[in-house]
Design an enzyme around this catalytic site. Sequence first.
Site, PDB file in Angstrom:
ATOM      1  N   TYR A 131      41.503  39.235  42.621  1.00  0.00           N
ATOM      2  CA  TYR A 131      42.760  39.098  43.363  1.00  0.00           C
ATOM      3  C   TYR A 131      43.949  39.028  42.398  1.00  0.00           C
ATOM      4  O   TYR A 131      44.950  39.739  42.571  1.00  0.00           O
ATOM      5  CB  TYR A 131      42.701  37.841  44.228  1.00  0.00           C
ATOM      6  CG  TYR A 131      44.015  37.426  44.827  1.00  0.00           C
ATOM      7  CD1 TYR A 131      44.543  38.082  45.924  1.00  0.00           C
ATOM      8  CD2 TYR A 131      44.736  36.359  44.286  1.00  0.00           C
ATOM      9  CE1 TYR A 131      45.758  37.700  46.481  1.00  0.00           C
ATOM     10  CE2 TYR A 131      45.938  35.964  44.835  1.00  0.00           C
ATOM     11  CZ  TYR A 131      46.451  36.630  45.931  1.00  0.00           C
ATOM     12  OH  TYR A 131      47.657  36.254  46.469  1.00  0.00           O
ATOM     13  N   VAL A 132      43.837  38.190  41.395  1.00  0.00           N
ATOM     14  CA  VAL A 132      44.926  38.043  40.419  1.00  0.00           C
ATOM     15  C   VAL A 132      45.176  39.366  39.701  1.00  0.00           C
ATOM     16  O   VAL A 132      46.323  39.786  39.515  1.00  0.00           O
ATOM     17  CB  VAL A 132      44.594  36.924  39.407  1.00  0.00           C
ATOM     18  CG1 VAL A 132      45.622  36.894  38.278  1.00  0.00           C
ATOM     19  CG2 VAL A 132      44.553  35.570  40.114  1.00  0.00           C
TER      20      VAL A 132
END
Length: 222
Positions: A131-132
């Site tokens: 996600y990051v």
Amino acid sequence: MRIVIAGGHGKIALRLARKLADRGDRPVALIRNPDHTQDVVDAGAEPVLIDLEKATVTELTEKIMNADAVVFAAGAGPGSGADRKSTVDHKASVLTADAASLAGVRRLVQISAINVDRPVPEGTDEVWAAYVEAKRLADADLRERSLELDWTILRPGRLTDEPGTGRVALGEEVERDTVTRDDVASVIVALLDEPGTVGRVLNLVNGDDPVIEAVRSAASSS
């Protein structure tokens, strides 16, 4: 203004649509699930069906035409795997920026996440790391588009569903903390009105400054 919201059924997006509609704007919610139509109508938005993971840039451009601004609020959401972080949080962002550029819609506000340029700690959960990385790549792509888009990247801290406070800390450097989704939506509305925030990457948490003042201050510090 006609504001197209990519990821129009998200928690921030629905709050944003209500705020825009309440002040007389015309929010357009891009959704992929027809079952979400009534929710966005109830929020005051026009529902438009399109799947950002499958659409071509031409198809998305047609949905964005004649908008005054685009807000990228899409995300794979909790419970999704690493693959969808890539296809939604990264690739759908790139697609949206491409479509906005082709449609001639310069203003684009993108919702990212706080401090995604920093390396994740060793041992971080695989899905969170994905996600990051997806958010970082999406932001990096948008930052290269200053000739074609008037972009602002908004990076909220950990999101909560508490009632909005109307007070935030907004800037390039803020301490990691929480922020209500309602306050994120309020900041987006203010960003759309503030051309001085174009080309800025702004972290956001709840704080002491009224939203309008925080946005004006961020604009003047550029």
